[in-house]
Design an enzyme around this catalytic site. Sequence first.
Site, mmCIF file in Angstrom:
data_model
loop_
_atom_site.group_PDB
_atom_site.id
_atom_site.type_symbol
_atom_site.label_atom_id
_atom_site.label_comp_id
_atom_site.label_asym_id
_atom_site.label_seq_id
_atom_site.Cartn_x
_atom_site.Cartn_y
_atom_site.Cartn_z
ATOM 1 N N SER A 62 0.838 -1.193 0.000
ATOM 2 C CA SER A 62 0.000 0.000 0.000
ATOM 3 C C SER A 62 0.882 1.256 0.000
ATOM 4 O O SER A 62 1.702 1.413 -0.902
ATOM 5 C CB SER A 62 -0.965 -0.040 1.193
ATOM 6 O OG SER A 62 -1.961 0.935 1.063
ATOM 7 N N ASP B 106 -17.503 -13.956 -13.805
ATOM 8 C CA ASP B 106 -16.762 -14.998 -13.087
ATOM 9 C C ASP B 106 -16.307 -16.121 -14.011
ATOM 10 O O ASP B 106 -15.238 -16.703 -13.827
ATOM 11 C CB ASP B 106 -17.643 -15.551 -11.941
ATOM 12 C CG ASP B 106 -16.888 -16.484 -11.011
ATOM 13 O OD1 ASP B 106 -15.684 -16.701 -11.248
ATOM 14 O OD2 ASP B 106 -17.496 -17.001 -10.059
ATOM 15 N N ASP C 299 -12.679 -16.760 -16.792
ATOM 16 C CA ASP C 299 -11.428 -17.495 -16.579
ATOM 17 C C ASP C 299 -11.602 -19.006 -16.672
ATOM 18 O O ASP C 299 -10.679 -19.768 -16.378
ATOM 19 C CB ASP C 299 -10.814 -17.113 -15.223
ATOM 20 C CG ASP C 299 -11.805 -17.278 -14.078
ATOM 21 O OD1 ASP C 299 -12.686 -18.168 -14.150
ATOM 22 O OD2 ASP C 299 -11.713 -16.518 -13.096
ATOM 23 N N ILE D 22 -14.316 -16.160 -7.943
ATOM 24 C CA ILE D 22 -13.072 -15.387 -8.083
ATOM 25 C C ILE D 22 -12.882 -15.013 -9.549
ATOM 26 O O ILE D 22 -12.894 -15.880 -10.431
ATOM 27 C CB ILE D 22 -11.854 -16.205 -7.593
ATOM 28 C CG1 ILE D 22 -12.032 -16.576 -6.123
ATOM 29 C CG2 ILE D 22 -10.565 -15.418 -7.809
ATOM 30 C CD1 ILE D 22 -11.040 -17.609 -5.645
ATOM 31 N N ASP E 218 -8.701 -5.730 -4.820
ATOM 32 C CA ASP E 218 -8.302 -4.675 -3.889
ATOM 33 C C ASP E 218 -9.444 -3.674 -3.766
ATOM 34 O O ASP E 218 -9.969 -3.188 -4.771
ATOM 35 C CB ASP E 218 -7.030 -3.990 -4.421
ATOM 36 C CG ASP E 218 -6.380 -3.081 -3.397
ATOM 37 O OD1 ASP E 218 -7.102 -2.332 -2.716
ATOM 38 O OD2 ASP E 218 -5.139 -3.106 -3.291
ATOM 39 N N HIS F 95 -7.076 -5.717 -0.186
ATOM 40 C CA HIS F 95 -5.988 -4.747 -0.091
ATOM 41 C C HIS F 95 -4.869 -5.322 0.789
ATOM 42 O O HIS F 95 -4.961 -5.297 2.014
ATOM 43 C CB HIS F 95 -6.502 -3.430 0.482
ATOM 44 C CG HIS F 95 -5.489 -2.338 0.430
ATOM 45 N ND1 HIS F 95 -4.921 -1.912 -0.747
ATOM 46 C CD2 HIS F 95 -4.928 -1.593 1.403
ATOM 47 C CE1 HIS F 95 -4.058 -0.951 -0.483
ATOM 48 N NE2 HIS F 95 -4.039 -0.738 0.809
#
Length: 543
Positions: free
Chosen positions: A202, A271, A274, A280, A415, A455
Site C-alpha cells: 500500500s 466470473d 477465466d 473469483i 483490492d 488490499h
Amino acid sequence: MRLLTTSVLLPALLPICFASEEFNSYEKRDYIFSDPKSACSKLGASICIQNVTVNFANFVPAGTNLSFTQDYGLNTCGYPNALVTSDMCRVAMHVSTSSRSGITLEAWLPVNWTGRFLSTGNGGESGCIQYTDMAYTAGLGFVTVGANNGHNGTTGIAFANNSDVLEDFAIRSLHTGVVVGKEITKQFYGAPHKKSYYLGCSTGGRQGFKSVQSYPLDFDGVLAGAPALNYPNLNSWSAHFYPIFGNPGNATYVPIPLWAVIHQEILNQCDGIDGVVDGIIEDPELCRLRPEALQCPPGTTNSSTCLTSAQVGAVRLAFTDLYGVDGKLIYPRMQPGSEAIASLVYYTNGPFSYSTDWFNYVVYNTTTWNPKSFTIADAKVAEDQNPFDIATWNGDISAFQKNGGKLLHYHGQRDDIITSENSPVYYNLVSRTMGLNSSSLDAFYRFFRISGMGHCQGGEGATFIGNLLSSVSTLDPQNNVLLRIVDWVENGNAPETVTGTKYVNDDKAQGVAFVRNHCKYPKRNVCMDPAKYTSPDAWKCIL
Ligand SMILES: *[C@@H]1O[C@H](CO)[C@@H](O)[C@H](O)[C@H]1NC(C)=O
Ligand SMILES: *[C@@H]1O[C@H](CO)[C@@H](O)[C@H](O)[C@H]1NC(C)=O
Ligand SMILES: *[C@@H]1O[C@H](CO)[C@@H](O)[C@H](O)[C@H]1NC(C)=O
Ligand SMILES: *[C@@H]1O[C@H](CO)[C@@H](O)[C@H](O)[C@H]1NC(C)=O
Ligand SMILES: *[C@@H]1O[C@H](CO)[C@@H](O)[C@H](O)[C@H]1NC(C)=O
Ligand SMILES: *[C@@H]1O[C@H](CO)[C@@H](O)[C@H](O)[C@H]1NC(C)=O
Ligand SMILES: *[C@@H]1O[C@H](CO)[C@@H](O)[C@H](O)[C@H]1NC(C)=O
Ligand SMILES: *[C@@H]1O[C@H](CO)[C@@H](O)[C@H](O)[C@H]1NC(C)=O
Ligand SMILES: *[C@@H]1O[C@H](CO)[C@@H](O)[C@H](O)[C@H]1NC(C)=O
C-alpha cells in the site's frame, strides 16, 4: 568518538558521543552469542550517528510479547503488541531530519543473524512503525528497521504548514532509516550486511517503488504490494467516489444491501471468463461490467433488487477510468469484484478521509475543503503540485537494474482501496520508458496479479503468499514472496508463478481449501479443467 559524517551540524543536534574503545574495536559475533544482553547495552551506549538520539537499547529474548504503548507512549495505529520469535537487540531512536521534523525509528538486531538487512514500510497516511512486519522479518534473522514515517497516527494533519514532515512521508523517512540502520548493523556485528531488502504494501508499496526510483542503491531486493503509485492522482481518484454517489437520500446513492446485488451481477457477467465459476475473477481487466442489466422498470423507487437510472449511471461511473481536464488518465477504474468492502470504504461511507486530509493539509492548506465539491479541476491542482515527487511515477528504473536489484511487485485483484488496474499501468510505463519488453523486464522486474486478494491481504482467493506474517503458509520460496525475493537475489531463482494457499475460513487449523499459482503479468490464469479447479494443476498461465 565516532561520527558518521563530518558535515555541519546544527548545534542543537550535535550528538554527545562517549567513546567505547572496547566496542569500537568491533567485537566478534561470538561475543554477541555468549552475552547478547551486554552486547546490546554496549551498542546502545556507543551509537554515535549524526542526528540520532537513542531512546533505549534492550535485549529481548525470544518468546517476549512486546507491548508498545507501554514502552514509550507510541501511537501504533491499533497494533499494540507483537510476539518476538528470536533473541534480539532492540534499539529505539529518534532521528531528526530537519529543525522541524524527525522520525521515530527502531532497529531489531537478531542474535542469530543471516547477514541480511531489511526495511519495513508504512501504510495509509501513517504515521506508525509496522511492528508486525518487524517481528516477521527479525524472526527470520533479518536485521530489521521500521520508522513512523515522520509523524504519529493515521491522519495527514501533521503535513499542515510543514513540508519537512511531508518530505519524510514521501521518502526521507525510509531512506534515513536505511542509512542509520545499515550503520548500526555494521557496528553491532562488526561487519556490514551482505544483502539488503525491502518489504511493504500500500503506502509501503509506494515507498518501495520510490526507493527503487530515487535511492536505487538502498536495496538489492524489493517486495512491494498494492502500491499507492501516482499518489496525488490516487487521492483524487479516492475523492471522486463521494460526489458520484452522495449521501442517503440522493438519487445517485446506492445503499449497502444493493451492493451485494451488484456484486452478484458482476459475478454473473464475469466470473466464468477465466474458465470456472468459483466466486473469483482471475483477470478483472477483462470484465466489462454492464450495470444496465440491473435497471429497474420506470417508476420504481427504493427497490432492493434493481437500480434506478440514476443509480445505474453512478455505478457505471465508478467502474469507468477517470480522465482529467487535459484528457489524460488520472486513474483507472475500480476493478469489478471488490464491492463487499469497497462499498463500505468508498460508495456508502461519505468522504474518504485520506483524500480529504490531502486536499486540506497539502493541496489547499486549509481545514475547510468540501469533499462534495471535488472535480477533476482539483485533481489537476494536486497533480501539478506533486510535492517531493511523491507521485512515484518515474518509469526509468535503470539505476536499480544496473545495481543488480530485483523488484517483485504484486497486487490483489479484488483490492478495495487501490484499484489493481493501476499496477499494470505502471509496469507498462516502465516497459515503454526503458524500451524493454516483458521478457527483458523479467531480468529484474516481475509483477504478479494475486486473484481474489483484497488490499494487501484477505479475500476469497489463495491469498496466503507470505507477504505478511498473518499470510504465511510455509517458508518455501514458491509459497512465500519474502523468501522468494531472497532466493531471487541470492541464488538467481526468479519466480515464474507465486503460489498462494486458501485456508478454510482463512484459519490454518481448519485445513487447506485450495492452492493456486498466480501468474506473472502479462499472463493471465485460465482454468483448463473446471471439475478440478481447486487443484493448481487445473490452471494455466496464458498470454
Ligand atoms: C500479547 O499480549 C496481548 C495483550 O495482553 C494479548 O492480547 C496477545 O494475545 C498476546 N499475544 C501473544 C502471541 O501471546
Ligand atoms: C511520536 O511519538 C513518540 C512517542 O511518544 C514521540 O517521542 C515523538 O516525538 C512523536 N513524533 C512526533 C513527530 O510527534
Ligand atoms: C541531520 O539533520 C540535518 C538537518 O537538521 C540534515 O541537513 C542532515 O542531512 C542530517 N544528517 C544526516 C546524516 O541525515
Ligand atoms: C540460527 O539460524 C539458523 C537458520 O538460519 C538455524 O539453523 C540455527 O539453528 C539457528 N541457531 C540458533 C542458535 O538459533
Ligand atoms: C498556509 O496558509 C497560511 C495562512 O494563509 C499561511 O500563513 C501559511 O504560510 C501557509 N502555509 C504553507 C505551507 O503554504
Ligand atoms: C444530495 O442530497 C442533499 C440533501 O441531502 C442535497 O443538498 C444535494 O443537493 C443532493 N445532491 C445531489 C447530487 O442530488
Ligand atoms: C427504503 O426502504 C427501506 C426499507 O426497505 C427503508 O428502511 C428506507 O428508509 C427506504 N429509503 C428511502 C429513501 O425511502
Ligand atoms: C497554517 O498556519 C497558519 C498560520 O499560523 C494558520 O492560519 C493555518 O490555519 C495553518 N494551516 C493549517 C492547515 O493548519
Ligand atoms: C524481447 O526483447 C528481446 C531483446 O530485444 C528479444 O531478444 C526478444 O525476442 C523479445 N521478446 C519478445 C517476446 O518479443
